[in-house]
Design a protein around this motif. Structure first.
Motif, PDB file in Angstrom:
ATOM      1  N   LYS A  56       1.168  -1.079   0.196  1.00 21.10           N
ATOM      2  CA  LYS A  56      -0.131  -0.329  -0.353  1.00 21.10           C
ATOM      3  C   LYS A  56       1.156   1.511  -0.414  1.00 21.10           C
ATOM      4  O   LYS A  56       0.225   1.945  -0.595  1.00 21.10           O
ATOM      5  CB  LYS A  56      -0.804  -0.066   1.188  1.00 21.10           C
ATOM      6  CG  LYS A  56      -2.044  -0.623   1.207  1.00 21.10           C
ATOM      7  CD  LYS A  56      -3.560  -1.195   2.730  1.00 21.10           C
ATOM      8  CE  LYS A  56      -4.063  -2.398   2.236  1.00 21.10           C
ATOM      9  NZ  LYS A  56      -4.241  -2.244   3.328  1.00 21.10           N
ATOM     10  N   ALA A  57       1.960   1.290   0.790  1.00 22.23           N
ATOM     11  CA  ALA A  57       2.880   2.265   0.714  1.00 22.23           C
ATOM     12  C   ALA A  57       3.705   2.512  -0.539  1.00 22.23           C
ATOM     13  O   ALA A  57       4.034   4.020  -1.242  1.00 22.23           O
ATOM     14  CB  ALA A  57       4.114   2.691   1.983  1.00 22.23           C
ATOM     15  N   GLN A  58       3.915   1.994  -1.116  1.00 21.17           N
ATOM     16  CA  GLN A  58       4.654   1.582  -2.325  1.00 21.17           C
ATOM     17  C   GLN A  58       3.401   2.581  -3.651  1.00 21.17           C
ATOM     18  O   GLN A  58       3.791   3.070  -4.293  1.00 21.17           O
ATOM     19  CB  GLN A  58       5.353   0.385  -2.966  1.00 21.17           C
ATOM     20  CG  GLN A  58       6.476   0.203  -2.352  1.00 21.17           C
ATOM     21  CD  GLN A  58       6.892  -1.625  -2.414  1.00 21.17           C
ATOM     22  OE1 GLN A  58       6.089  -2.252  -3.061  1.00 21.17           O
ATOM     23  NE2 GLN A  58       8.363  -1.915  -2.277  1.00 21.17           N
ATOM     24  N   ALA A  59       2.486   2.016  -3.923  1.00 18.22           N
ATOM     25  CA  ALA A  59       1.119   2.508  -4.634  1.00 18.22           C
ATOM     26  C   ALA A  59       0.503   4.119  -4.036  1.00 18.22           C
ATOM     27  O   ALA A  59       0.723   4.376  -4.910  1.00 18.22           O
ATOM     28  CB  ALA A  59       0.089   1.331  -4.496  1.00 18.22           C
ATOM     29  N   PHE A  60       0.975   3.785  -2.855  1.00 18.32           N
ATOM     30  CA  PHE A  60       1.275   5.709  -2.528  1.00 18.32           C
ATOM     31  C   PHE A  60       2.300   6.348  -3.090  1.00 18.32           C
ATOM     32  O   PHE A  60       2.161   7.587  -3.418  1.00 18.32           O
ATOM     33  CB  PHE A  60       0.827   5.571  -1.078  1.00 18.32           C
ATOM     34  CG  PHE A  60       0.163   7.570  -0.597  1.00 18.32           C
ATOM     35  CD1 PHE A  60      -0.792   7.717  -0.709  1.00 18.32           C
ATOM     36  CD2 PHE A  60       1.150   7.686  -0.020  1.00 18.32           C
ATOM     37  CE1 PHE A  60      -1.214   8.413  -0.347  1.00 18.32           C
ATOM     38  CE2 PHE A  60       1.189   9.144   0.955  1.00 18.32           C
ATOM     39  CZ  PHE A  60       0.118  10.003  -0.309  1.00 18.32           C
ATOM     40  N   SER A  61       3.340   6.064  -2.853  1.00 22.24           N
ATOM     41  CA  SER A  61       4.002   6.840  -2.806  1.00 22.24           C
ATOM     42  C   SER A  61       4.490   6.970  -4.657  1.00 22.24           C
ATOM     43  O   SER A  61       4.877   8.150  -5.245  1.00 22.24           O
ATOM     44  CB  SER A  61       5.815   5.916  -2.776  1.00 22.24           C
ATOM     45  OG  SER A  61       5.752   4.792  -3.227  1.00 22.24           O
ATOM     46  N   GLN A  62       3.599   6.007  -5.547  1.00 22.82           N
ATOM     47  CA  GLN A  62       3.601   5.935  -6.865  1.00 22.82           C
ATOM     48  C   GLN A  62       2.943   6.941  -7.556  1.00 22.82           C
ATOM     49  O   GLN A  62       2.991   7.542  -8.508  1.00 22.82           O
ATOM     50  CB  GLN A  62       3.705   4.799  -7.293  1.00 22.82           C
ATOM     51  CG  GLN A  62       4.657   3.502  -7.313  1.00 22.82           C
ATOM     52  CD  GLN A  62       6.019   3.363  -8.144  1.00 22.82           C
ATOM     53  OE1 GLN A  62       5.730   4.345  -9.478  1.00 22.82           O
ATOM     54  NE2 GLN A  62       6.867   3.142  -7.133  1.00 22.82           N
ATOM     55  N   SER A  64       2.222   9.657  -5.621  1.00 16.69           N
ATOM     56  CA  SER A  64       1.948  11.063  -5.166  1.00 16.69           C
ATOM     57  C   SER A  64       3.826  11.171  -4.504  1.00 16.69           C
ATOM     58  O   SER A  64       2.508  10.941  -2.797  1.00 16.69           O
ATOM     59  CB  SER A  64       0.533  11.306  -4.534  1.00 16.69           C
ATOM     60  OG  SER A  64       0.241  11.050  -3.212  1.00 16.69           O
ATOM     61  N   PRO A  65       4.335  11.270  -5.091  1.00 20.74           N
ATOM     62  CA  PRO A  65       5.671  11.244  -4.595  1.00 20.74           C
ATOM     63  C   PRO A  65       6.076  12.134  -3.372  1.00 20.74           C
ATOM     64  O   PRO A  65       6.438  11.863  -2.295  1.00 20.74           O
ATOM     65  CB  PRO A  65       6.732  11.306  -5.530  1.00 20.74           C
ATOM     66  CG  PRO A  65       5.746  11.556  -6.562  1.00 20.74           C
ATOM     67  CD  PRO A  65       4.584  11.218  -6.638  1.00 20.74           C
ATOM     68  N   ALA A  69       6.852  11.712   0.547  1.00 23.27           N
ATOM     69  CA  ALA A  69       8.093  12.428   1.697  1.00 23.27           C
ATOM     70  C   ALA A  69       7.389  13.256   2.568  1.00 23.27           C
ATOM     71  O   ALA A  69       8.322  13.290   3.976  1.00 23.27           O
ATOM     72  CB  ALA A  69       8.123  13.636  -0.296  1.00 23.27           C
ATOM     73  N   ALA A  70       6.589  14.128   1.950  1.00 22.86           N
ATOM     74  CA  ALA A  70       5.857  15.037   3.463  1.00 22.86           C
ATOM     75  C   ALA A  70       5.584  13.833   4.384  1.00 22.86           C
ATOM     76  O   ALA A  70       5.413  14.431   5.934  1.00 22.86           O
ATOM     77  CB  ALA A  70       4.855  15.957   2.760  1.00 22.86           C
ATOM     78  N   ALA A  71       5.013  12.883   4.001  1.00 19.82           N
ATOM     79  CA  ALA A  71       4.632  11.811   5.106  1.00 19.82           C
ATOM     80  C   ALA A  71       5.648  10.633   5.980  1.00 19.82           C
ATOM     81  O   ALA A  71       5.534  10.957   7.106  1.00 19.82           O
ATOM     82  CB  ALA A  71       3.385  10.641   4.918  1.00 19.82           C
ATOM     83  N   VAL A  72       7.019  10.619   5.667  1.00 21.89           N
ATOM     84  CA  VAL A  72       7.668  10.268   5.825  1.00 21.89           C
ATOM     85  C   VAL A  72       8.746  11.348   7.229  1.00 21.89           C
ATOM     86  O   VAL A  72       9.316  10.753   7.692  1.00 21.89           O
ATOM     87  CB  VAL A  72       8.891   9.512   4.119  1.00 21.89           C
ATOM     88  CG1 VAL A  72      10.230   9.787   4.959  1.00 21.89           C
ATOM     89  CG2 VAL A  72       8.413   8.087   3.789  1.00 21.89           C
ATOM     90  N   LEU A  73       9.027  12.712   6.335  1.00 23.55           N
ATOM     91  CA  LEU A  73       8.997  13.788   7.419  1.00 23.55           C
ATOM     92  C   LEU A  73       8.582  14.569   8.121  1.00 23.55           C
ATOM     93  O   LEU A  73       8.899  14.363   9.449  1.00 23.55           O
ATOM     94  CB  LEU A  73       9.523  14.954   5.922  1.00 23.55           C
ATOM     95  CG  LEU A  73      10.361  15.116   5.479  1.00 23.55           C
ATOM     96  CD1 LEU A  73      10.491  16.820   4.354  1.00 23.55           C
ATOM     97  CD2 LEU A  73      11.503  15.062   5.959  1.00 23.55           C
ATOM     98  N   ALA A  74       7.051  14.081   8.191  1.00 18.71           N
ATOM     99  CA  ALA A  74       6.779  14.179   8.760  1.00 18.71           C
ATOM    100  C   ALA A  74       6.575  13.290  10.297  1.00 18.71           C
ATOM    101  O   ALA A  74       6.462  12.831  11.780  1.00 18.71           O
ATOM    102  CB  ALA A  74       4.754  14.458   9.376  1.00 18.71           C
TER     103      ALA A  74
END
Length: 92
Positions: A56-62, A64-65, A69-74
């Motif tokens: 799911k995370a890979q599909a989400f990053s594909q 809307s990257p 990235a904002a989610a990783v920073l948060a």
């Protein structure tokens, strides 16, 4: 167009049409043990859940990257703040 091909029975189910009581009891016991194994095998269940979450995370990053990235920073900021708060409360 129905076919007479046998329908696969899950490991945790008892097949229909067993007339012999001994065979039926064996099938029920086998199904019950399989259900217990599936339910109690927490590492396997956790592995499946983690794999699904990664997909799911890979599909989400594909899709809307930028948001990924904002989610990783948060998440990194939240972990940093939690560590800072723990160290601050421990040192006082």
């Amino acid at each position: 167009m129905s076919s007479d091909a046998p329908v696969p029975v899950p490991r945790t189910a008892v097949p229909l049409g067993i007339d012999d009581p001994v065979e039926k009891a064996r099938a029920e016991l086998k199904a019950a043990l399989a259900a217990i194994e599936v339910k109690a095998n927490i590492p396997r269940r956790l592995s499946v859940t983690i794999d699904d979450s990664i997909e799911k995370a890979q599909a989400f990053s594909q899709r809307s990257p930028t948001l990924a990235a904002a989610a990783v920073l948060a998440a990194a900021a939240a972990v940093g703040a939690a560590v800072w708060a723990f160290v601050r409360s421990y040192s006082r």
